[in-house]
Design an enzyme around this catalytic site. Sequence first.
Site, mmCIF file in Angstrom:
data_model
loop_
_atom_site.group_PDB
_atom_site.id
_atom_site.type_symbol
_atom_site.label_atom_id
_atom_site.label_comp_id
_atom_site.label_asym_id
_atom_site.label_seq_id
_atom_site.Cartn_x
_atom_site.Cartn_y
_atom_site.Cartn_z
ATOM 1 C CG LEU A 19 2.990 -7.251 -12.930
ATOM 2 C CD1 LEU A 19 3.222 -6.101 -12.010
ATOM 3 C CD2 LEU A 19 3.836 -7.342 -14.144
ATOM 4 C CG ASP A 73 2.554 -12.156 5.822
ATOM 5 O OD1 ASP A 73 3.189 -11.327 4.980
ATOM 6 O OD2 ASP A 73 1.760 -11.311 6.693
ATOM 7 C CG ASN A 100 5.202 -9.835 -7.849
ATOM 8 O OD1 ASN A 100 5.180 -8.806 -8.730
ATOM 9 N ND2 ASN A 100 4.128 -10.411 -7.602
ATOM 10 C CE1 TYR A 171 3.028 -0.038 -4.517
ATOM 11 C CE2 TYR A 171 2.974 1.714 -6.125
ATOM 12 C CZ TYR A 171 3.229 0.357 -5.801
ATOM 13 O OH TYR A 171 3.456 -0.424 -6.870
ATOM 14 C CE LYS A 175 6.056 -1.490 -5.147
ATOM 15 N NZ LYS A 175 6.464 -3.029 -5.172
#
Length: 303
Positions: A19, A73, A100, A171, A175
Amino acid sequence: MTGMCTGRVAVVTGAGRGLGRAHALALAVEGARVVVNDLGTGIDGTGGATEPAERVVDEIRALGGEAVAHGSDIATTDGAASLVATALDAFGRLDVVVNNAGFLRDRMLVNLDEDDWDAVMRVHLKGHFLPLKHAAEHWRAETKAGRTPQARVVNTGSGAGLLGSVGQGNYSAAKAGIVGLTLVAAAELGRYGVQVNAVAPAARTRMTEQSFAETMAAPGEGQFDAMAPENVSPLVVWLSSASCAGVTGRVFEAEGGRITVMEGWRPGPAADKGARWTPAEAGEAALKLLAAAKTPQPVYGAR
Ligand SMILES: NC(=O)c1ccc[n+]([C@@H]2O[C@H](COP(=O)([O-])OP(=O)(O)OC[C@H]3O[C@@H](n4cnc5c(N)ncnc54)[C@H](O)[C@@H]3O)[C@@H](O)[C@H]2O)c1
């Protein structure tokens, strides 16, 4: 190249693949000069390589655009600070941060090691916070110098962070945290000319093609490839441009040809006794309220 982002400078983290690569190319096609960040990690965040970022820079230049690579990083202070410094050194300004970069370490909660928790929280949550913070420092200084920018931050959420996802506790938590960060950043940074939004994408990348092989399958010849990462980028470009003036603190899902505004937590049915409940009364009241409330959307992967 000229277009919706002509004159603007964008940094895109994790832009060597998937992406992020699609966003970097789409921003360049619309006239932005782009800092292509990518640490070049493996699918689980281990390792590192400079080639992915350099390849995308080459692709942008081959299209006639301007780009430089940045291989640090972004979840470190040095990496995030040097990302902003690279934009300023190479192009003299910074208008857009697209956060992203990330990776997965999926496990059921009972099997999830502390390392897998820390690594995923770090890359997504800290990896959003640090570039945002360093860019915001620059934009605050610009505003104080009388040059209020039309700056934009596009964060990357996930359906996992909005509804939850079985096997992705680390995750989903990271998020969901990015959504909270987006809301606070939008509220705090508006005074410095910064709008902050988040996109929860779905696309075929190395991150998804193994776990969701069936839904991610490429279409037949001539059919719309609904799972191409490039489908998510037009919304990201618009949210990176001056054209989205007034849009901030919002979360969109983007997949194929569909864009959905996600409507966040808001108070539902409520009861107020005007005094302290007993536990039995609280339970009775809670059951009545739940009966009147909307049923939650199912967690991804739940049976
Ligand atoms: N693909 C999907 O369907 C989907 C769905 C929801 C959310 N997302 C999110 O979209 C983003 C991009 O994912 P993708 O699917 O393109 O994955 P991807 O693996 O193709 O790309 C992620 C890139 O991030 C880079 N990266 C990892 N750690 C980094 C670090 N510390 N610093 C700099 N770069 C780093 C990797 O090298 C990689 O090139 C991620 O935040 C992901 O969680 C993707």
